[in-house]
Design a protein around this motif. Structure first.
Motif, PDB file in Angstrom:
ATOM      1  N   SER A  40     -23.055 -28.352  50.820  1.00 21.56           N
ATOM      2  CA  SER A  40     -22.503 -29.196  51.894  1.00 21.56           C
ATOM      3  C   SER A  40     -22.582 -30.678  51.553  1.00 21.56           C
ATOM      4  N   ILE A  41     -23.584 -31.043  50.751  1.00 21.87           N
ATOM      5  CA  ILE A  41     -23.760 -32.470  50.457  1.00 21.87           C
ATOM      6  C   ILE A  41     -23.041 -32.869  49.172  1.00 21.87           C
ATOM      7  N   TYR A  42     -23.287 -32.097  48.071  1.00 19.97           N
ATOM      8  CA  TYR A  42     -22.739 -32.478  46.777  1.00 19.97           C
ATOM      9  C   TYR A  42     -21.520 -31.663  46.360  1.00 19.97           C
ATOM     10  N   GLY A  43     -21.157 -30.668  47.138  1.00 26.29           N
ATOM     11  CA  GLY A  43     -19.971 -29.876  46.820  1.00 26.29           C
ATOM     12  C   GLY A  43     -20.201 -28.845  45.734  1.00 26.29           C
ATOM     13  N   LYS A  44     -21.457 -28.607  45.364  1.00 29.72           N
ATOM     14  CA  LYS A  44     -21.809 -27.630  44.339  1.00 29.72           C
ATOM     15  C   LYS A  44     -22.978 -26.798  44.852  1.00 29.72           C
ATOM     16  N   VAL A  45     -22.946 -25.496  44.549  1.00 31.17           N
ATOM     17  CA  VAL A  45     -24.075 -24.650  44.920  1.00 31.17           C
ATOM     18  C   VAL A  45     -25.230 -24.949  43.981  1.00 31.17           C
ATOM     19  N   ALA A  46     -26.438 -24.576  44.392  1.00 32.65           N
ATOM     20  CA  ALA A  46     -27.638 -24.895  43.617  1.00 32.65           C
ATOM     21  C   ALA A  46     -27.566 -24.319  42.209  1.00 32.65           C
TER      22      ALA A  46
END
Length: 466
Positions: A40-46
């Motif tokens: 949600s913040i960086y547009g990438k999953v962990a």
């Protein structure tokens, strides 16, 4: 379950539960762990971040800028604002973790999403802009209201007077307007009434100098049926009685006969009147406003005005300056009345700049009333669209009084001067006159009807010290 597994579960629980995004890297900037809310913040999953170096992620614009990279370089806590691929604003704070030998082994960063806060700030700024717009609209409406009341001004002095008028309007204090005839004392008196709690009641205006002394008492106090021969058979209420619950405005109160001054004082003190020929006093609730173009205190010293009445009336004195002392208002009033009478008579007249200059030079002994009447006459009688200075009734007198503004006439031929030289001399006289009257080249330019740069150039050309 061993202690290492327990620590792993605790760390995962912290990462999953944290509202902030947490990213943990090793001492070289390689991502070891990341919170699930990375998407949600960086547009990438962990999973897309783990194993990658922050330098690579920064180049791809995921961490922009990378707070971890800054910590690795500076070896201390760092805080930065980041802008992410998802269009969010993030406050990122990163801390270095050192081992016992002082080697940096971990960097832990916390990223707090400030997008909502930024949106709130933008909404606030937009709201503030709207408030400023509405305030300007309200001020414009107030200005229009002042024009509707016949009041328009630009000078600071008149602005202060208008502020005072609005303050005293909400009270019942007695106001005395001082100033020359025609400055608009009656207009301000009406404005006080219109802005007071009595605005829905009567505003009774009495010109104390226009009613014959023999009729003044019956007009002011009224009379009962059969009070005297020739009177109305049914009797008549006086002007004071008609102002009940409203405002009584006594214009030119200095013209009030001494005998009636005592009776007026009694009415003001007791708020009761008795009609001529009557026996029963009537309670009257009115506010009194007066005006005069005379020096009431000087009249008191000469025994022409009662001292006790003077102090009773002189509660809030307001002096309206003459028109000749407020040039800014004069210019604005000229255009205000021109627009007013253009609309009234369906015309499109305009003032020539020389006409405006001549009007600014005039002393206006009749003040605003004289100006209003003159502009109406000019709009009606001027044949063409442009109103030139020769249409002014005082133009010939002004020209005669200012011979230094005229060319030297035949003398130039006798001295062998050319037309160009004569024109230059006239130009010099106008510039010197403007330099004497005004403090800045901008004011001089407005007076002369030319640009400010032209004024500067001509002053330099002729060596005139402004």
């Amino acid at each position: 379950m061993n202690e290492e597994d327990i620590l792993e579960m605790e760390l995962k629980a912290i990462l999953d539960a944290s509202y902030d995004n947490i990213v943990i890297t090793d001492g070289q900037g390689k991502v070891l762990r990341a919170s699930p809310n990375c998407l949600s913040i960086y547009g990438k999953v962990a999973e897309e971040l783990i194993g990658k170096n922050v330098d690579e992620l920064e180049r791809k614009g995921i961490f922009s800028p990378s707070v971890t990279r800054r910590v690795l370089a500076e070896k201390k806590e760092v805080q930065v604002m980041q802008h992410t691929l998802t269009g969010r604003s993030v406050m990122a704070t990163a801390l270095p973790v050192f081992d016992h030998e002082g080697n940096m082994i971990r960097v832990i960063s916390f990223s707090h999403d400030l997008t909502e806060l930024r949106q709130l700030k933008e909404d606030y700024e937009e709201l503030r802009a709207k408030m400023e717009y509405y305030e300007s609209e309200i001020q414009e409406l107030r200005d229009k209201e002042q024009i509707l009341e016949g009041i328009t001004f630009k000078s600071k002095e008149m602005h202060n007077i208008w502020q005072l008028v609005q303050r005293v309007a909400i009270s019942d204090a007695t106001v005395v307007f001082l100033g020359e005839s025609g400055v608009g004392k009656n207009v301000f008196a009406k404005a006080i009434h219109e802005k007071s709690d009595r605005r829905k009641e009567a505003f009774i205006e009495v010109n104390c100098g226009a009613i014959p002394e023999t009729l003044f008492e019956s007009e002011m106090f009224g009379y009962e049926r059969g009070a005297f021969t020739g009177a109305n058979k049914e009797g008549k209420p006086g002007l004071i009685e008609l102002s009940n619950h409203g405002t009584l405005f006594l214009d030119e109160v200095g013209e009030l006969p001494l005998g009636l001054q005592a009776k007026l004082l009694k009415v003001i003190q007791e708020k009761k009147i008795t009609r001529i020929g009557g026996t029963q006093p009537k309670n009257i609730n009115f506010r009194i406003i007066v005006s005069t173009n005379r020096d009431l205190w000087e009249m008191v010293q000469k025994g022409q005005f009662r001292e006790d009445l003077y102090y009773r009336l002189n509660v809030v004195p307001i002096t309206i300056p003459p028109l000749r002392e407020r040039k800014d208002d004069l210019l604005q009033l000229c255009h205000f009345y021109l627009e007013k009478f253009n609309e009234k008579y369906k015309t499109d007249k305009v003032f020539h700049q020389a006409t405006v200059n001549a009007m600014l030079d005039y002393q206006w002994p009749g003040n605003v009333r004289e100006l209003e009447n003159l502009v109406e006459r000019l709009v009606i009688t001027t044949e063409g669209r442009v109103i030139y200075p020769n249409a002014l009734p005082f133009y010939a007198h002004a020209a005669a009084a200012l011979p230094d503004l005229e060319p030297e006439g035949e003398g130039w031929e006798e001295e062998g001067g050319s037309l160009q030289q004569a024109l230059e001399q006239v130009e010099i006289r106008w510039l010197k006159r403007a330099a004497r009257q005004y403090k800045t080249t901008y004011e001089m330019a407005e007076y002369l009807g030319i640009s400010q740069s032209s004024v500067v150039r001509k002053l330099k050309k002729y060596g005139i010290n402004s």
